[in-house]
Design a protein around this motif. Structure first.
Motif, PDB file in Angstrom:
ATOM      1  N   ARG A 122       0.812  -1.218   0.000  1.00 47.63           N
ATOM      2  CA  ARG A 122       0.000   0.000   0.000  1.00 47.63           C
ATOM      3  C   ARG A 122       0.851   1.276   0.000  1.00 47.63           C
ATOM      4  O   ARG A 122       0.306   2.370  -0.059  1.00 47.63           O
ATOM      5  CB  ARG A 122      -0.917   0.025   1.236  1.00 47.63           C
ATOM      6  CG  ARG A 122      -1.805  -1.202   1.411  1.00 47.63           C
ATOM      7  CD  ARG A 122      -2.807  -1.356   0.291  1.00 47.63           C
ATOM      8  NE  ARG A 122      -3.678  -2.502   0.528  1.00 47.63           N
ATOM      9  CZ  ARG A 122      -4.561  -2.960  -0.345  1.00 47.63           C
ATOM     10  NH1 ARG A 122      -4.679  -2.366  -1.528  1.00 47.63           N
ATOM     11  NH2 ARG A 122      -5.310  -4.006  -0.066  1.00 47.63           N
ATOM     12  N   PHE A 123       2.187   1.143   0.069  1.00 51.05           N
ATOM     13  CA  PHE A 123       3.053   2.306   0.205  1.00 51.05           C
ATOM     14  C   PHE A 123       3.845   2.570  -1.065  1.00 51.05           C
ATOM     15  O   PHE A 123       4.128   1.657  -1.856  1.00 51.05           O
ATOM     16  CB  PHE A 123       4.009   2.107   1.396  1.00 51.05           C
ATOM     17  CG  PHE A 123       3.318   2.090   2.715  1.00 51.05           C
ATOM     18  CD1 PHE A 123       3.213   3.242   3.474  1.00 51.05           C
ATOM     19  CD2 PHE A 123       2.748   0.923   3.202  1.00 51.05           C
ATOM     20  CE1 PHE A 123       2.556   3.233   4.703  1.00 51.05           C
ATOM     21  CE2 PHE A 123       2.093   0.898   4.422  1.00 51.05           C
ATOM     22  CZ  PHE A 123       2.000   2.070   5.166  1.00 51.05           C
ATOM     23  N   ALA A 124       4.231   3.833  -1.234  1.00 52.43           N
ATOM     24  CA  ALA A 124       4.957   4.248  -2.439  1.00 52.43           C
ATOM     25  C   ALA A 124       6.383   3.757  -2.440  1.00 52.43           C
ATOM     26  O   ALA A 124       6.991   3.588  -3.508  1.00 52.43           O
ATOM     27  CB  ALA A 124       4.926   5.769  -2.561  1.00 52.43           C
ATOM     28  N   SER A 125       6.968   3.521  -1.270  1.00 51.44           N
ATOM     29  CA  SER A 125       8.357   3.081  -1.193  1.00 51.44           C
ATOM     30  C   SER A 125       8.538   2.056  -0.076  1.00 51.44           C
ATOM     31  O   SER A 125       7.798   2.089   0.921  1.00 51.44           O
ATOM     32  CB  SER A 125       9.282   4.269  -0.943  1.00 51.44           C
ATOM     33  OG  SER A 125       9.127   4.754   0.378  1.00 51.44           O
ATOM     34  N   PRO A 126       9.515   1.158  -0.200  1.00 49.62           N
ATOM     35  CA  PRO A 126       9.799   0.195   0.877  1.00 49.62           C
ATOM     36  C   PRO A 126      10.151   0.881   2.188  1.00 49.62           C
ATOM     37  O   PRO A 126       9.792   0.401   3.256  1.00 49.62           O
ATOM     38  CB  PRO A 126      10.981  -0.600   0.328  1.00 49.62           C
ATOM     39  CG  PRO A 126      10.871  -0.473  -1.164  1.00 49.62           C
ATOM     40  CD  PRO A 126      10.335   0.899  -1.399  1.00 49.62           C
ATOM     41  N   ALA A 127      10.841   2.021   2.114  1.00 50.84           N
ATOM     42  CA  ALA A 127      11.235   2.726   3.333  1.00 50.84           C
ATOM     43  C   ALA A 127      10.016   3.227   4.101  1.00 50.84           C
ATOM     44  O   ALA A 127       9.948   3.125   5.332  1.00 50.84           O
ATOM     45  CB  ALA A 127      12.145   3.901   2.980  1.00 50.84           C
ATOM     46  N   ALA A 128       9.036   3.771   3.372  1.00 55.31           N
ATOM     47  CA  ALA A 128       7.811   4.251   4.016  1.00 55.31           C
ATOM     48  C   ALA A 128       7.044   3.096   4.636  1.00 55.31           C
ATOM     49  O   ALA A 128       6.473   3.217   5.736  1.00 55.31           O
ATOM     50  CB  ALA A 128       6.947   4.985   3.004  1.00 55.31           C
ATOM     51  N   ALA A 129       7.015   1.968   3.947  1.00 53.06           N
ATOM     52  CA  ALA A 129       6.322   0.790   4.468  1.00 53.06           C
ATOM     53  C   ALA A 129       6.978   0.288   5.748  1.00 53.06           C
ATOM     54  O   ALA A 129       6.304  -0.027   6.735  1.00 53.06           O
ATOM     55  CB  ALA A 129       6.303  -0.313   3.416  1.00 53.06           C
ATOM     56  N   GLU A 130       8.308   0.218   5.755  1.00 57.27           N
ATOM     57  CA  GLU A 130       9.026  -0.260   6.934  1.00 57.27           C
ATOM     58  C   GLU A 130       8.850   0.679   8.120  1.00 57.27           C
ATOM     59  O   GLU A 130       8.716   0.233   9.270  1.00 57.27           O
ATOM     60  CB  GLU A 130      10.504  -0.440   6.596  1.00 57.27           C
ATOM     61  CG  GLU A 130      10.760  -1.617   5.664  1.00 57.27           C
ATOM     62  CD  GLU A 130      12.219  -1.720   5.256  1.00 57.27           C
ATOM     63  OE1 GLU A 130      13.054  -1.025   5.881  1.00 57.27           O
ATOM     64  OE2 GLU A 130      12.530  -2.494   4.337  1.00 57.27           O
TER      65      GLU A 130
END
Length: 301
Positions: A228-236
């Motif tokens: 659901r997130f634009a980037s893996p960093a935002a998801a983490e």
């Protein structure tokens, strides 16, 4: 007593319906302990169009505990692969069974099934829309743990936009007068129209947060979906903020109960399972008596 024909949405239920089903579930729980079953000579078809462990198995167990027969369905071996329509599949199983339990990946298909069938249909989850029997299990669990719901501080934490169990539970919590905190990452908030509907209909205390509360009576958790997130960093970052681990619990309210619809993953690591806060396996155990109560009512047993 006005019995339910179908169970498609938590929003079709009145408080008296929920109370009647919870009372019946309590009787079913007692029957399970007594191992008392009377043959009902009814057939329950379990039509699951997407994978399921607990919901499928507990509905099958509930039907068998009531003495009913279970008619299984495997979508990969069905005529769906030959192009048969969803509605025609429902009509065929409607001729074979006395009740249909349906899980489908697309929202609204439980209602489509109910419109096509003459026998009762129970929604076992339709996309990101609703999961009414899970919400009944959750309410039953909270009542069993806390003996009430009105005035309890309940936090729903995680991806509230796409979690069907959360949507159904939010409605019933509002109905029973809980103080509800909706905690989610930005962009994954509970749908505004549903929040407005619950507020206008029940006027519960509703607050919003970007992190789960350690002061809750009930902390109900669902997973954060990385896709659901634009980037893996935002998801983490979001997953870290909503992870319920031993560090989070070190400052938590002593009698806070943690619930989860399961399966859980990174949001609740295995280290939490042995904590006195962890009540999600007890919650899962209540699936059978609650779903027995639902099937008993719609089958008029």
């Amino acid at each position: 007593m006005a019995a339910l024909k179908d169970l498609i949405s938590a929003q079709q239920l009145q408080k008296k319906d929920v109370e009647r089903l919870l009372s019946s579930a309590k009787k079913m729980e007692a029957l399970l302990k007594e191992k008392s079953v009377s043959p009902c000579n009814k057939i329950v078809a379990t039509l699951f169009f997407e994978p399921s462990t607990r919901t499928h198995s507990s509905f099958a167990a509930a039907a068998m505990r009531l003495g009913c027969h279970v008619l299984p369905f495997n979508v990969s071996n069905s005529s769906i692969a030959k192009g048969e329509s969803f509605e025609d599949t429902i009509r065929m199983f409607d001729t074979y069974a006395d009740a249909l339990v349906l899980r489908h990946p697309q929202a609204g298909f439980a209602q489509i099934a109910a419109d096509a069938a003459s026998h009762p249909v129970v929604n076992a989850g339709d996309g990101g829309n609703e999961h009414p029997t899970q919400a009944l299990i959750d309410i039953y669990t909270i009542m069993s743990l806390k003996k009430k719901i009105s005035g309890l501080n309940v936090t729903l934490a995680g991806d509230l936009r796409h979690a069907r169990a959360m949507r159904s539970l939010f409605y019933l919590l509002g109905m029973f007068g809980a103080n509800i905190t909706l905690a989610s990452p930005a962009g994954l908030e509970m749908e505004t129209s549903l929040v407005r509907k619950v507020d206008e209909k029940f006027s519960p205390k509703i607050s919003f947060s970007r992190s789960p509360s350690k002061e809750s009576d009930i902390l109900y958790v669902c997973r954060i979906q990385k896709e659901r997130f634009a980037s893996p960093a935002a998801a983490e970052a979001a997953q870290d903020a909503f992870r319920i681990d031993s560090r989070f619990l070190s400052g938590a309210k002593k009698d806070m109960a943690i619930l989860h619809p399961l399966p859980k993953h990174l949001e609740i690591p295995p280290e939490v399972d042995a904590s006195p806060h962890a009540k999600y396996f007890q919650q899962a155990k209540y699936a059978v008596p609650v779903r027995m109560a639902v099937l008993k009512e719609i089958l008029a047993l």
